[in-house]
Design a protein around this motif. Structure first.
Motif, mmCIF file in Angstrom:
data_model
loop_
_atom_site.group_PDB
_atom_site.id
_atom_site.type_symbol
_atom_site.label_atom_id
_atom_site.label_comp_id
_atom_site.label_asym_id
_atom_site.label_seq_id
_atom_site.Cartn_x
_atom_site.Cartn_y
_atom_site.Cartn_z
ATOM 1 N N ASN A 192 31.682 30.007 35.428
ATOM 2 C CA ASN A 192 33.025 29.631 35.562
ATOM 3 C C ASN A 192 34.024 30.915 35.988
ATOM 4 N N LEU A 195 36.392 32.055 32.972
ATOM 5 C CA LEU A 195 35.874 32.914 31.922
ATOM 6 C C LEU A 195 35.426 34.091 32.242
ATOM 7 N N CYS A 196 34.867 34.167 33.578
ATOM 8 C CA CYS A 196 34.324 35.363 34.024
ATOM 9 C C CYS A 196 35.453 36.722 34.134
#
Length: 258
Positions: A192, A195-196
């Motif tokens: 994702n 998220l990263c």
């Protein structure tokens, strides 16, 4: 709707595209946050309290300009990031040096606070994407999260480098390896993007701080001895040049939606 009433104000996204230049400036700003805080506190002998008051006022002023803008302005945005970087460092330093809070505790507290902010942000807005910072509420959440990432990164970086005795070089290698792992997860495993992004944003703070300490601290303390003054000047000058280039050429390159 009353036809005579003015149309609602529509904002453009208030943050930059995620490009290589973005990450370069971000990591340099983290280094400046570490070295500039030390320079003001130690070299100019302002002390932690005096330095915190000055940087708090500068941060408030820079955020005022950023909030009043209706679109992304490179100078306003990156001034806020640099000020947040310095102030976030000072928050952790005040807790550790003046109040005696262990770095491990600070790391846990800031990490928990960041998770809570993300949870409230998502519950209210249904997204944590920085490509949609286009309302006042989202911008408040965004800058609160940014401040906490810098405070968390400072605490975690100091805890690993000093509290655990790994040293600046090993700390830089550790956090650098973690950033590479996040990058591989994003571009190889297609993890994702949002998220990263936030994981990388958190990790670049201790990585930049470790690099800053490595450059600035004397050889007797495990550094290269360039000093806080020289390190701050070199990195600030580079940041200013990059921001000037961004202001002249506003076309995004290498866009990565998050």
């Amino acid at each position: 709707m009353n036809p005579s009433s003015p149309p609602p104000v529509k904002w453009l996204n208030k943050v930059p595209e995620i490009t290589l230049v973005f990450w370069i400036i971000k990591m340099m700003s983290t280094t400046v946050g570490e070295t500039a805080a030390d320079y003001l506190n130690i070299n100019l002998k302002l002390g932690l309290a005096g330095t915190s008051i000055i940087m708090g006022c500068l941060l408030a002023g820079s955020l005022l300009f950023q909030m009043r803008a209706k679109r992304y302005v490179p100078a306003f945005y990156w001034l806020c990031v640099v000020c947040v970087s310095v102030f976030g460092t000072l928050v952790t330093d005040n807790l550790s040096d003046n109040l005696g809070v262990p770095l491990a505790v600070s790391t846990a507290v800031f990490g928990t606070a960041l998770v809570i902010v993300f949870a409230i942000w998502y519950a209210k807005e249904r997204t944590l994407s920085i490509q949609r910072i286009d309302t006042r509420g989202r911008e408040y959440f965004y800058w609160t999260a940014i401040l906490l990432t810098f405070a968390l990164g400072t605490a975690a970086g100091d805890w690993v480098a000093e509290g655990l005795g790994t040293g600046y070089v090993n700390a830089a290698l550790l956090f650098g390896a973690m950033i590479v792992a996040v990058a591989l997860a994003r571009y190889v495993l297609k993890a994702n993007a949002t998220l990263c992004f936030w994981l990388a944003y958190i990790l670049t703070r201790p990585f930049g701080a470790a690099c800053g300490d490595l450059l600035a601290q004397p050889a007797t303390s495990g550094g290269l001895g360039l000093g806080t003054t020289m390190t701050s000047i070199v990195f600030l000058s580079t940041i200013v040049c990059l921001i000037a280039c961004l202001s002249i050429n506003r076309q995004p390159v290498g866009e990565d939606r998050v």
